[in-house]
Design an enzyme around this catalytic site. Structure first.
Site, short mmCIF file in Angstrom:
data_model
loop_
_atom_site.label_atom_id
_atom_site.label_comp_id
_atom_site.label_asym_id
_atom_site.label_seq_id
_atom_site.Cartn_x
_atom_site.Cartn_y
_atom_site.Cartn_z
N SER A 119 -8.62 -29.14 40.79
CA SER A 119 -9.97 -29.49 39.88
C SER A 119 -10.35 -30.86 39.89
CB SER A 119 -9.73 -29.20 38.43
OG SER A 119 -9.67 -27.80 38.35
N LYS B 137 -11.83 -36.21 25.72
CA LYS B 137 -12.19 -36.35 26.96
C LYS B 137 -13.59 -35.55 27.10
CE LYS B 137 -7.23 -36.75 28.69
NZ LYS B 137 -6.39 -36.06 29.55
N HIS C 146 -6.36 -21.47 41.22
CA HIS C 146 -6.23 -20.86 39.66
C HIS C 146 -6.17 -19.27 39.73
CE1 HIS C 146 -7.87 -24.88 38.22
NE2 HIS C 146 -6.53 -25.13 37.99
N ARG D 125 2.18 -26.45 43.55
CA ARG D 125 1.47 -26.64 44.71
C ARG D 125 2.44 -27.31 45.81
NH1 ARG D 125 -3.70 -29.70 42.67
NH2 ARG D 125 -2.03 -30.47 41.39
#
Length: 166
Positions: A131, A43, A19, A93
C-alpha cells in the site's frame, strides 16, 4: 467440529490486488473470514476509513463467506475474540515480512493462546505490492491500475477530479 473462523487484518490504505489474492485464498480455508479494517485515529491516511471499507467490500463482494469489519484503536486479538475467530491470517511477501510477522504472532499468541496464526505466502505476481508503494505511485500520478482493484482506481480518479490532496 466447530467452525473455522479467520481474521485477516490490515489498514488497506489502499487495498491492493495482493491483499485481494490473500483474502480470496484464505476464504477457501475458513467457514467464515473477517477482513478487519484497522486504523488509528491519530494517523492520516490517503483514504478515510469509511471509504477504505467501501472499496474493500466492493473488491470482495463475490466472496459469500467474507465480511469486512472495522476496528478503531483495538488489538487484532480483541476483535478476533469478539467474533469467535480461531485463526489470524497473515500474508508474507518476503523475509522482512516473515521477521515482522513472527514477532507479531509471538505477541498475539501471548495475548490469546486460543487463537492460532497462519501465514499465506503472497503469490509471485504480487510479492512486490504494498500500500505504501501504491500511495507513492498515486502521489506522482503514475498508473496504479495493474496493482489495485478497479474501485481504488475510480476513487483515486475522484480525488484528482475534486482536487483533493493526494
Amino acid at each position: 467440529m466447530s467452525d473455522r473462523i479467520g481474521l485477516f487484518a490490515g489498514s488497506f490504505d489502499p487495498v491492493t490486488n495482493g491483499h485481494v489474492d490473500i483474502i480470496r485464498r484464505a476464504s477457501g480455508l475458513f467457514d467464515k473470514l473477517y477482513v478487519g479494517l484497522f486504523y488509528n485515529k491519530d494517523k492520516t491516511g490517503l483514504f478515510e476509513p469509511a471509504r477504505r471499507q467501501i472499496m474493500l467490500k466492493e473488491a470482495l463482494g463475490d466472496l459469500k463467506n467474507v465480511e469486512v469489519v472495522a476496528a478503531r484503536d483495538s488489538l487484532a486479538v480483541d476483535i478476533a475474540r469478539q467474533h469467535q475467530v480461531t485463526h489470524l491470517v497473515r500474508g508474507l511477501r518476503n523475509a522482512q515480512d516473515l521477521e515482522y510477522e513472527a514477532n507479531l504472532a509471538f505477541f498475539n499468541s501471548q495475548l490469546a493462546k486460543e487463537i492460532e496464526t497462519v501465514f499465506l505466502l503472497t503469490a509471485l505476481d504480487y510479492r512486490y505490492f504494498s500500500s505504501s508503494r501504491i500511495r507513492e505511485l498515486i502521489h506522482f500520478g503514475a498508473d496504479i491500475s495493474p496493482y489495485v482493484p478497479q474501485g481504488v482506481v475510480k476513487e483515486v480518479g475522484k480525488k484528482c477530479e475534486n482536487k483533493q490532496k493526494i
